[in-house]
Design an enzyme around this catalytic site. Sequence first.
Site, PDB file in Angstrom:
ATOM      1  CD  GLU A 196      -2.681  -1.213   2.583  1.00 37.81           C
ATOM      2  OE1 GLU A 196      -2.293  -0.505   3.535  1.00 37.81           O
ATOM      3  OE2 GLU A 196      -3.665  -1.969   2.647  1.00 37.81           O
ATOM      4  CD  GLU A 325      -3.549  -6.162   2.693  1.00 36.20           C
ATOM      5  OE1 GLU A 325      -4.177  -5.426   3.500  1.00 36.20           O
ATOM      6  OE2 GLU A 325      -2.312  -6.164   2.589  1.00 36.20           O
TER       7      GLU A 325
END
Length: 584
Positions: A196, A325
């Site tokens: 991320e 995710e």
Amino acid sequence: MNRVSAVKIIGSIGLVISMLLNGCTTNSITDNNVSGNDLTATEVIRLMGNGINLGNTLEAYNHKSYVELGVDPTSFETLWGQPVTTRDMIDDMKAMGFDTLRIPVAWTNGINYESGDYTIDERLMNRVDEVVNYALDADMYVILNEHWDGSWWGMFGSADEAVREKGMALYKSMWTQISEHFSDYSYKLIFESANEELCHRLNDSDVTGTEGVLSEDECYETTNRINSEFVKLVRSTGGKNADRFLLIAGYNTDFRKTCDDRYQMPEDTAKDKLLLSVHYYTPWDYCSDGNAKRWGTPGDYEEQNSLFQMLTKFTDRGYGVVIGEYAVMGAADKPDRDKFYANLLDNCDLYNYCPVLWDCSDFYKRALRKTTDENIAKLYSDRRASTEEGKDYSEIQSAARERMDKSTKAAEDEFMAGVSIPASDDTAVAWIMYQSLDSSVQYCVGNKYDPTDMTLGIVANNAVITGEGTYTVSLDFSNCGIPKGVLFSALGIYNGEKFFPDYTISIDEVKVNGEVRELSGKEYTCSDDGNCTRVNLYNQWVTSIPDDCRYADGDKSGLSATVLSVKDNEILSTLEITFTYSAP
């Protein structure tokens, strides 16, 4: 047309587009050609089925101990509360219906990069190799990435050009070693460029000691450059890497930010071998350990469905999409987790995405080797790739659309059944607009009365306004979460200006948690849209009192848009307002 109906139409259009343009024909796809990698990026997604993360394990971070004490980096994987991974655990995951394993790794746990030596410790490489082979031996697809990793990524945003160059040198050396080590491994092994961190986090100060200097545009540019270097580097190492599937991290792995035109997928010498990675934790206050306890309003379904439809921007261009995710974290008995997961999996079936559950022994208790929720376990068991083998993709899509429509309709019916006063152009209705300080709990904020626009679990006592008189309205937050403080609140009367023009509202009493709360100023009556009559209780965005506002005593002094005093950390269980409605 209401908002939910609009999403249904968009979804139906998406279904047709996906069938025609998504790179997935109506024919079934099998795994027969994966050994030669004849599959396209959108075809392999269907074979990847459902996935699960080996969370908080090989990415558990303790780099300092390695550098200063020479501690074995393979020992770090238990630092964040997880057991040592075994072959049996991975076999369990496969048996539960997970066809893909994502393995987050903190590679600098075993790199003494501060000294300029970017060699990955052999012990760490061998341990990652061992876990990768557990999954490949279980006939799973494997995603191997470079995770948060102590946020060394902040080197890319440094004001010092030399530091930025070292950051890229570290990244390229790392992936050169990984690529060369695994170059001849099965095509079921997929490399992922980042987690991320490709976003504003490129300015992190954890390693450099100072905040980075990249603007948002420059963060996008740097993200695109890193991903481009990743693809070129992996391809240059040869072997199966020349046409291996590569997973490209989106901008902050955020749906909306990745769909921004500033984000660009890299060019590739291999045809149709790139996949996009994004993460889904929306709404964060429900998916995290935040204050929201419930999910499943019509608005919740609308939000999830519209965001997933947005990603067809990439599948329409032939890129596979991996939801790398997603999770509803917190207490194992948190309500509505099954609704959230079921609708998310339906979206993935509809648009041909691979969902990969973020799990740190929340769903599958690795030490005990058992699941925590049999209903959710059945969801994954029913969606394994083998259950879809031989089916036309159009059949899978149609079934997903049918389930999604049914779920949305059930949510609409459930909410309307609990609404004693539905919205109508023929009725004036009073209600309390409310939004908690952290925005996790809200009820019908805005000039339009919509009793379904709320955090699930709120009990509202609204009032039909028939003319002059005294009325009481209230909100009960006991079953919806933990609303703290007030970001915004107002008393609204929908159609008030329409049926009762120039009437004035006087607040007689406000109760917070059952106790009378003295107002800190004098309220006034106004209308923003010429239809909804309102009194602002807490509206910090109002910087001046409107010239056309109305007030009962004719005295303009002391008027305020923030008359309700609530402490920032105060937890609200109930909010009640009694007011008098008076003709001009």
